[in-house]
Design an enzyme around this catalytic site. Structure first.
Site, PDB file in Angstrom:
ATOM      1  N   ASP A  93       0.855  -1.181   0.000  1.00 41.70           N
ATOM      2  CA  ASP A  93       0.000   0.000   0.000  1.00 41.70           C
ATOM      3  C   ASP A  93       0.896   1.237   0.000  1.00 41.70           C
ATOM      4  O   ASP A  93       2.127   1.126   0.089  1.00 41.70           O
ATOM      5  CB  ASP A  93      -0.932   0.003   1.218  1.00 41.70           C
ATOM      6  CG  ASP A  93      -2.264   0.692   0.936  1.00 41.70           C
ATOM      7  OD1 ASP A  93      -2.267   1.719   0.219  1.00 41.70           O
ATOM      8  OD2 ASP A  93      -3.299   0.226   1.432  1.00 41.70           O
TER       9      ASP A  93
ATOM     10  N   HIS B 259     -12.619  -1.534  -8.425  1.00 40.05           N
ATOM     11  CA  HIS B 259     -13.793  -0.693  -8.661  1.00 40.05           C
ATOM     12  C   HIS B 259     -13.481   0.799  -8.560  1.00 40.05           C
ATOM     13  O   HIS B 259     -14.278   1.624  -9.009  1.00 40.05           O
ATOM     14  CB  HIS B 259     -14.948  -1.084  -7.734  1.00 40.05           C
ATOM     15  CG  HIS B 259     -14.805  -0.626  -6.318  1.00 40.05           C
ATOM     16  ND1 HIS B 259     -15.888  -0.411  -5.501  1.00 40.05           N
ATOM     17  CD2 HIS B 259     -13.722  -0.352  -5.546  1.00 40.05           C
ATOM     18  CE1 HIS B 259     -15.496  -0.028  -4.310  1.00 40.05           C
ATOM     19  NE2 HIS B 259     -14.183   0.020  -4.316  1.00 40.05           N
TER      20      HIS B 259
ATOM     21  N   GLY C 227       4.553   1.260  -1.589  1.00 37.55           N
ATOM     22  CA  GLY C 227       4.616   1.542  -3.011  1.00 37.55           C
ATOM     23  C   GLY C 227       3.298   2.067  -3.538  1.00 37.55           C
ATOM     24  O   GLY C 227       2.300   2.154  -2.815  1.00 37.55           O
ATOM     25  N   ASP C 228       3.309   2.429  -4.803  1.00 36.65           N
ATOM     26  CA  ASP C 228       2.137   2.935  -5.506  1.00 36.65           C
ATOM     27  C   ASP C 228       1.846   1.980  -6.650  1.00 36.65           C
ATOM     28  O   ASP C 228       2.639   1.871  -7.595  1.00 36.65           O
ATOM     29  CB  ASP C 228       2.425   4.343  -6.044  1.00 36.65           C
ATOM     30  CG  ASP C 228       1.241   4.971  -6.754  1.00 36.65           C
ATOM     31  OD1 ASP C 228       0.348   4.229  -7.210  1.00 36.65           O
ATOM     32  OD2 ASP C 228       1.217   6.204  -6.888  1.00 36.65           O
ATOM     33  N   PHE C 229       0.732   1.266  -6.578  1.00 40.65           N
ATOM     34  CA  PHE C 229       0.505   0.220  -7.585  1.00 40.65           C
ATOM     35  C   PHE C 229       0.249   0.772  -8.986  1.00 40.65           C
ATOM     36  O   PHE C 229       0.269   0.025  -9.966  1.00 40.65           O
ATOM     37  CB  PHE C 229      -0.584  -0.770  -7.169  1.00 40.65           C
ATOM     38  CG  PHE C 229      -1.941  -0.201  -6.813  1.00 40.65           C
ATOM     39  CD1 PHE C 229      -2.579   0.739  -7.602  1.00 40.65           C
ATOM     40  CD2 PHE C 229      -2.598  -0.666  -5.678  1.00 40.65           C
ATOM     41  CE1 PHE C 229      -3.828   1.210  -7.280  1.00 40.65           C
ATOM     42  CE2 PHE C 229      -3.864  -0.191  -5.347  1.00 40.65           C
ATOM     43  CZ  PHE C 229      -4.484   0.750  -6.167  1.00 40.65           C
TER      44      PHE C 229
END
Length: 345
Positions: free
Chosen positions: A208, A254, A234-236
């Site tokens: 996350d 979503h 991290g940043d997905f």
């Protein structure tokens, strides 16, 4: 046709009108519950019953309305009142609305009260404009995670919303066939903690944004799992995903438009070890789009809260997984509102 305010349509005409009217008023019940959580009613009663005046002073209410408010919670089955007029939590309230209890979902309710309820008043404008009423191109997460207090509250909210699904997933997926798990968009780690507690051989963690790491580490430590679960910052949208035999994306897809959904699924396929599984769980809309009110309303929530997010059916998700390279997909219900789609590499 209607007669004196009642819908006339064959048998059950009065019941239909009453159901419509009850539905229109249902926001009152929801707000009574959300305000009770905000005011700390259930936490205040955690140590035992209190008389009206004592409870009123403890939660800081004006005399006008307090009795009606508390008795409304009695009628909703959220409080009990004994013959001496003392208020106490019901069994369900003790289990799910008192901080620190294993089944606590109050964090989710606080999130709904603060972050969703006010913005649903703007649904009409969102429908007319097609524009989010809160957040932006990156959704509402940058705003939520920019303040440490908000980040902690949001993490607790996600645990409240994930607990039942995590418990179900712990029993329905064949974890004996796998050793490692990473939860993508893990918040404070409710899901990996629940799975690891139920299956002592599982190791892994959660991925996350960095701001949530402290909450994750504390939740894992509280459950004495620091030797088996770790946080992956991290940043997905920008970074590669951690490798594991099982990846979970719970109520992640979503939030995003179709292009980003595809990007995330391709990243998950790349990160999975050979023979691994991706679990996507969401409030899946039924394929005919006729019966799952929860899924449809969740998608409208994405209209209000994000620039491109939308909910989807199991068939939709299966097709996207296939396009991303997954095989042997299956759809299975987990809870009264959540279902999972599993695909294998």
């Amino acid at each position: 046709m209607s007669t004196h305010g009642r819908i006339v349509n064959g048998s059950g005409k009065r019941e239909t009108a009453e159901r419509i009217i009850a539905l229109a008023y249902s926001f009152r019940e929801a707000k009574a519950l959300l305000s009770a959580v905000e005011l700390g009613v259930f936490d205040t009663l955690a140590d035992g019953p209190l008389a009206l005046e004592a409870l009123r002073q403890r939660i800081g209410l004006h005399p006008r309305g307090t009795r009606d408010f508390l008795d409304a919670l009695v009628t909703l089955g959220l409080l009990d009142r004994d013959a001496q007029g003392r208020y106490s939590n019901t069994i369900a309230s003790k289990q799910h609305l008192v901080r620190g209890k294993p089944g606590y979902v109050g964090g989710l309710l606080r999130h709904l009260n603060d972050r969703e309820y006010p913005y649903w008043a703007r649904l009409t404008e969102a429908l007319r404009s097609g524009r989010a009423q809160f957040g932006g191109a990156q959704g509402h997460y940058p705003d939520l995670y920019s303040d440490p207090g908000d980040a902690e509250s949001f993490a607790a909210a996600m645990s409240g919303g994930s607990l039942l699904t995590a418990q179900s997933l712990a029993g329905r997926f064949p974890w004996r066939n796998y050793k490692t798990l990473i939860d993508i968009g893990s918040a404070e780690g409710c899901l990996p903690v629940t799975i690891a507690l139920a299956h002592p051989h599982i190791t892994g963690g959660g991925f996350d944004l960095p701001a949530i790491g402290g909450a994750f580490d504390r939740h894992v430590a509280t459950n004495k799992l620091s030797d088996r679960l770790r946080f992956y910052p991290g940043d997905f949208l920008r970074d590669p995903l951690p490798q594991a035999e099982v990846l979970v994306m719970g109520r992640v897809l979503h939030n995003w438009d179709l292009e980003t959904k595809g990007l995330l699924l391709r990243k998950a396929h790349a990160a999975l070890l050979p023979g691994g599984a991706l679990i996507v769980y969401e409030r899946l809309i039924d394929d005919d789009r006729r019966t799952n009110t929860t899924g449809m309303l969740s998608s409208l929530n994405m209209l209000i809260m994000t620039d491109g997010g939308f909910d989807f059916s199991g068939a939709d998700c299966v097709s996207w997984l296939q396009e991303a390279g997954f095989r042997d997909m299956r759809v299975e219900r987990l809870t009264y509102e959540q279902s999972m789609v599993v695909g294998f590499k």
